[in-house]
Structures are given as structure tokens and as C-alpha cells.
Design a protein around this motif. Sequence first.
Motif, short mmCIF file in Angstrom:
data_model
loop_
_atom_site.label_atom_id
_atom_site.label_comp_id
_atom_site.label_asym_id
_atom_site.label_seq_id
_atom_site.Cartn_x
_atom_site.Cartn_y
_atom_site.Cartn_z
N ARG A 48 0.83 -1.21 0.00
CA ARG A 48 0.00 0.00 0.00
C ARG A 48 0.87 1.25 0.00
NH1 ARG A 48 -5.14 2.06 1.37
NH2 ARG A 48 -4.93 4.26 0.96
N ASP A 49 1.90 1.27 0.82
CA ASP A 49 2.81 2.43 0.86
C ASP A 49 3.48 2.64 -0.50
OD1 ASP A 49 2.39 3.11 3.58
OD2 ASP A 49 3.80 1.55 4.19
N THR A 50 3.87 1.55 -1.13
CA THR A 50 4.52 1.65 -2.43
C THR A 50 3.57 2.21 -3.47
OG1 THR A 50 5.95 -0.22 -1.88
CG2 THR A 50 5.74 0.34 -4.21
N VAL A 51 2.35 1.73 -3.50
CA VAL A 51 1.36 2.23 -4.44
C VAL A 51 1.09 3.72 -4.19
CG1 VAL A 51 -1.07 2.07 -5.14
CG2 VAL A 51 0.28 -0.01 -4.85
N ASP A 52 0.98 4.10 -2.94
CA ASP A 52 0.76 5.52 -2.61
C ASP A 52 1.92 6.39 -3.10
OD1 ASP A 52 -1.67 4.90 -1.48
OD2 ASP A 52 -0.95 5.02 0.60
N ARG A 53 3.17 5.90 -2.94
CA ARG A 53 4.32 6.67 -3.42
C ARG A 53 4.30 6.82 -4.93
NH1 ARG A 53 7.03 3.70 0.50
NH2 ARG A 53 7.78 2.22 -1.05
N VAL A 54 4.02 5.74 -5.64
CA VAL A 54 3.97 5.80 -7.10
C VAL A 54 2.85 6.74 -7.54
CG1 VAL A 54 3.46 4.46 -9.19
CG2 VAL A 54 4.99 3.53 -7.45
#
Length: 51
Positions: A34-40
Motif C-alpha cells: 500500500r505504501d509503495t502504491v501511494d508513493r507511485v
Amino acid sequence: MERLKDVGDRIGALDDRVAAIEHELHPNSGSSLRDTVDRVDARTAHLDKGP
């Protein structure tokens, strides 16, 4: 009786796997999916706005 134990063990293993997947769906200081998707999403948000 052994068969019930096997079913219980399999359900327990599935429960562990679902918990691990669910853990990835919530923010947790940067290491979850989830954190990775939010960063992207944050990095590519400007692409939607056009020129």
C-alpha cells in the motif's frame, strides 16, 4: 479424527496467508505494498494534469 486435524491445520495456514496479504494492504511506515502504491501515485499525479 486425523482428517479433522488436517483440515484445521490447512485452515490455520490459510488464515496466516490471508493475514500476511491483509498486512500489505495497509500503510505501515513505508514497507507495505500500500505504501509503495501511494508513493507511485504521488510521483505520477502530475501526469494526469496535462501540459
